[in-house]
Scaffold this active site. Structure first.
Site, PDB file in Angstrom:
ATOM      1  N   ASP A 161     -10.246   2.808   2.518  1.00  0.00           N
ATOM      2  CA  ASP A 161     -10.143   1.666   3.887  1.00  0.00           C
ATOM      3  C   ASP A 161     -10.685   2.378   4.758  1.00  0.00           C
ATOM      4  OD1 ASP A 161      -8.569  -0.526   3.108  1.00  0.00           O
ATOM      5  OD2 ASP A 161      -7.051   0.439   2.999  1.00  0.00           O
ATOM      6  N   LYS A 205       0.743  -1.504   0.054  1.00  0.00           N
ATOM      7  CA  LYS A 205       0.027   0.258  -0.011  1.00  0.00           C
ATOM      8  C   LYS A 205       0.623   1.447  -0.075  1.00  0.00           C
ATOM      9  CE  LYS A 205      -4.464  -2.336   1.774  1.00  0.00           C
ATOM     10  NZ  LYS A 205      -5.359  -1.994   2.992  1.00  0.00           N
TER      11      LYS A 205
END
Ligand code: ATR
Length: 283
Positions: free
Chosen positions: A103, A67
């Site tokens: 997220d 990420k």
């Protein structure tokens, strides 16, 4: 031409993202589309990003351990990915690959779905952990108007860095030993540490200082009911498990790639639970 989307990670064999996205592709009748796992070793990440479009991919998800590296490799990001310095969703634009981060959206949408009466603004939120996953949760709670964010972490420096990196003006760090003070009067308790995950030791926290109105949630979803959630339920506190965060974070990416907004339904939840070997009466 088939529109391909992938989830890239290392390892990636256990990712449930293909199950989720292929369910929606089928349900919404998206033609000639498929979502697949792409194992990408860290040394191959830059090359993969360079060739993604040539290989026929119209988008991607990014998971552990990539990420932050994907954030650093891409030239374009939305505001949230830029703030978190982490990307979990890649969208193709005319100008190239754009990194996004869904997220925090997934975290808040899960609470809205499973605990509709709960409001971020109603009181202090307590977050355990200050790692990668904690960043998205902290920013989301802060942006949703939590009047105070109390971050409890083993390593003080990591929590302090998180607070300053994200410019969280209403956040402060608590030592693990000050848990009772942190929980006093809290509106939410969320675990973002690895503790309670299958194979890790459980969180051992005295929940007595939490008000009876507090909501307890865990972003760990294997097991579905972590020790923390079980302890909260034993005290008659409202709980939300972490599976919905995984399901909801997938929604904005799917919509960006395929132009239709999918829904998180009990049918989808049951499908993923069945893949985990769990049957739940009340999904
Ligand atoms: P992730 O990306 O899943 O958030 P991470 O970045 O490694 O993973 O973060 C793990 C979090 O769990 C951190 O907050 C870590 O605390 P430290 O910052 O002190 O390392 C926390 N954590 C992991 N194992 C722990 C343990 N045994 N006791 C307390 N906290 C723990």
């Amino acid at each position: 031409m088939i529109s391909k989307v992938c989830v890239m990670g290392w390892p990636i064999a256990h990712s449930r993202s293909p199950l989720i996205h292929n369910f929606w592709i089928h349900q919404l009748g998206i033609k000639d589309a498929v979502y697949e796992r792409l194992p990408v070793a860290p040394k191959d990440l830059a090359d993969t990003l360079r060739h993604l479009r040539d290989w026929g991919f119209v988008g991607a998800n990014v998971t552990v351990p990539h990420k932050e590296a994907v954030y650093a490799s891409l030239m374009r990001h939305d505001a949230l990915a830029h703030r978190l310095k982490a990307v979990n969703t890649i969208v193709m634009s005319d100008h190239g690959l754009e990194g996004r981060n869904t997220d925090g959206y997934g975290f808040m949408a899960n609470l809205a779905d499973r605990a509709p009466g709960w409001r971020a603004g109603a009181g202090p939120a307590v977050m355990l952990g200050a790692g990668g996953a904690a960043r998205a949760v902290a920013a989301a709670l802060h942006d949703a108007g939590a009047p105070e964010l109390r971050i409890v972490n083993r390593t003080a420096a990591r929590a302090e860095t998180l607070i300053s990196d994200l410019s969280l003006t209403r956040a402060r760090f608590f030592q693990w030993d000050d848990m009772a003070t942190a929980l006093d009067g809290a509106n939410l308790l969320v675990n973002t540490t690895n503790l309670g995950m299958a194979g890790e030791r459980d969180l051992d926290i005295d929940l007595a200082p939490l008000p009876s109105t507090a909501l307890v949630t865990d972003i760990v979803y294997t097991p579905l009911e972590t020790g923390l959630l079980k302890a909260a339920r034993a005290r008659n506190l409202a709980t939300v498990d972490g599976l919905g965060m995984l399901l909801h974070q997938a929604v904005p990416g799917f919509e960006a790639w395929f132009g239709k907004r999918p829904k998180v339904t009990s049918e989808l939840r049951k499908l993923v639970l069945a893949d985990m070997g769990i049957t739940e009466d009340k999904a």
